[in-house]
Design a protein around this motif. Structure first.
Motif, PDB file in Angstrom:
ATOM      1  N   ASP A   1      -0.436  66.208 -34.504  1.00 41.25           N
ATOM      2  CA  ASP A   1       1.114  66.095 -34.458  1.00 41.25           C
ATOM      3  C   ASP A   1       1.123  65.183 -32.635  1.00 41.25           C
ATOM      4  O   ASP A   1       2.435  65.179 -32.418  1.00 41.25           O
ATOM      5  CB  ASP A   1       1.772  67.144 -34.247  1.00 41.25           C
ATOM      6  N   SER A   2       0.031  64.706 -32.331  1.00 43.58           N
ATOM      7  CA  SER A   2       0.101  63.812 -31.253  1.00 43.58           C
ATOM      8  C   SER A   2      -1.396  63.155 -31.145  1.00 43.58           C
ATOM      9  O   SER A   2      -2.274  63.309 -31.373  1.00 43.58           O
ATOM     10  CB  SER A   2       0.415  65.048 -29.736  1.00 43.58           C
TER      11      SER A   2
ATOM     12  N   VAL B   1      -0.534  63.108 -41.393  1.00 45.07           N
ATOM     13  CA  VAL B   1      -0.046  63.781 -40.003  1.00 45.07           C
ATOM     14  C   VAL B   1       1.296  64.335 -39.617  1.00 45.07           C
ATOM     15  O   VAL B   1       2.109  64.027 -40.727  1.00 45.07           O
ATOM     16  CB  VAL B   1       0.947  62.149 -40.017  1.00 45.07           C
TER      17      VAL B   1
ATOM     18  N   VAL C   1       4.814  65.869 -39.900  1.00 50.99           N
ATOM     19  CA  VAL C   1       6.514  65.004 -39.911  1.00 50.99           C
ATOM     20  C   VAL C   1       7.347  66.076 -39.673  1.00 50.99           C
ATOM     21  O   VAL C   1       7.510  66.982 -40.569  1.00 50.99           O
ATOM     22  CB  VAL C   1       6.707  64.284 -40.400  1.00 50.99           C
TER      23      VAL C   1
ATOM     24  N   ILE D   1       6.006  64.967 -35.769  1.00 52.56           N
ATOM     25  CA  ILE D   1       6.301  63.341 -35.018  1.00 52.56           C
ATOM     26  C   ILE D   1       7.510  63.387 -35.500  1.00 52.56           C
ATOM     27  O   ILE D   1       7.615  63.573 -37.372  1.00 52.56           O
ATOM     28  CB  ILE D   1       5.105  62.209 -35.641  1.00 52.56           C
ATOM     29  N   TYR D   2       8.698  62.353 -34.687  1.00 54.69           N
ATOM     30  CA  TYR D   2       9.696  62.313 -35.844  1.00 54.69           C
ATOM     31  C   TYR D   2      10.063  61.659 -36.606  1.00 54.69           C
ATOM     32  O   TYR D   2       8.731  60.179 -36.605  1.00 54.69           O
ATOM     33  CB  TYR D   2      10.646  61.951 -35.202  1.00 54.69           C
TER      34      TYR D   2
ATOM     35  N   GLU E   1       9.076  57.987 -35.640  1.00 52.81           N
ATOM     36  CA  GLU E   1       8.185  57.614 -35.132  1.00 52.81           C
ATOM     37  C   GLU E   1       7.408  57.604 -35.690  1.00 52.81           C
ATOM     38  O   GLU E   1       5.892  56.701 -35.144  1.00 52.81           O
ATOM     39  CB  GLU E   1       7.893  58.365 -33.801  1.00 52.81           C
ATOM     40  N   CYS E   2       7.032  57.989 -36.879  1.00 51.99           N
ATOM     41  CA  CYS E   2       5.238  58.109 -37.298  1.00 51.99           C
ATOM     42  C   CYS E   2       4.932  56.381 -37.812  1.00 51.99           C
ATOM     43  O   CYS E   2       3.671  56.876 -38.227  1.00 51.99           O
ATOM     44  CB  CYS E   2       5.899  58.292 -38.906  1.00 51.99           C
TER      45      CYS E   2
ATOM     46  N   PHE F   1       3.336  55.574 -34.439  1.00 53.17           N
ATOM     47  CA  PHE F   1       1.851  56.393 -34.206  1.00 53.17           C
ATOM     48  C   PHE F   1       0.701  56.535 -35.043  1.00 53.17           C
ATOM     49  O   PHE F   1      -0.546  56.904 -34.864  1.00 53.17           O
ATOM     50  CB  PHE F   1       2.944  58.162 -34.786  1.00 53.17           C
TER      51      PHE F   1
END
Length: 213
Positions: A85-86, A108, A110, A121-122, A125-126, A129
């Motif tokens: 997540d980051s 990932v 979301v 992650i929004y 933004e995925c 990312f």
């Protein structure tokens, strides 16, 4: 453990999805019973609990939020981290996996419903990312994971899972279906809806193990 409910889940997901039995707070005996009933992958939320229960006969996924200082303890034990997540977490996984020459499959996470109490992650933004994470040699990004919205509004759940399916297919178009394989969504309360929207990895705990004490 409810063997009838487990059998129903196994029948529901047959040829559609793989079951991750969520063993958070469950005993080694409960996990062994589930294993004897055909469960092969177990999902843990907390690193210390995973370490305490670890058994090499089973396959383990880390499905909860992973703190960077716990990465070194996790990477030797699990076959997948479902909660990337980051970028800083990606860097830490890369660093620790490089030390043991392991390529770690990751999903990932979301935050599809944009709930403040959830990690991930929004949606918007995925794609960028994932692109940034593709540069890490010891990470193998294999798909996406989400936790459905905490609501009784089935329409909202359908909407969130459909957005995930669209995002998943966009990644498959960009990187190939051989690379982007897994859409992990659906838990005890909403897995039938998740299956309708293409989930092929479901994380189910209370339905098969009973309510947590």
């Amino acid at each position: 453990m409810d063997k009838k409910k487990l059998a129903k889940v196994q029948k529901d997901i047959e040829n559609k999805a793989t079951l991750v039995a969520v063993s958070k707070t469950r005993t080694k005996e409960e996990i062994e019973e589930a294993y004897n009933c055909g469960c092969r992958i177990f999902g843990e939320n907390r690193v210390q609990e995973l370490k305490d229960k670890y058994d090499s006969r089973y396959e383990w996924h880390l499905i909860g939020h992973l703190q960077r200082n716990k990465v070194k303890d996790v990477v030797p034990l699990v076959s997948m981290i479902e909660s990337l997540d980051s970028l800083r977490l990606a860097q830490e996984i890369e660093k620790e996996c490089s030390k043991i020459n392991k390529v770690m499959p990751v999903l990932v996470e979301v935050n599809i419903s944009r709930e403040e109490n959830k990690t991930g992650i929004y949606f918007e933004e995925c794609l960028s990312f994932v692109k940034n994470c593709m540069k890490f040699e010891h990470l193998d990004i294999q798909g996406l994971m989400c936790v459905g919205p905490l609501t009784d509004d089935e329409e909202q759940i359908h909407e969130c899972f459909e957005k995930m399916r669209v995002l998943f297919q966009r990644l498959q178009t960009e990187y190939g279906k051989d690379k982007i394989k897994y859409l992990s969504m659906g838990m005890s309360q909403d897995y039938p809806i998740a299956l309708e929207h293409g989930s092929n990895l479901v994380r189910i705990g209370s339905l098969i193990f009973g309510k947590r004490k």
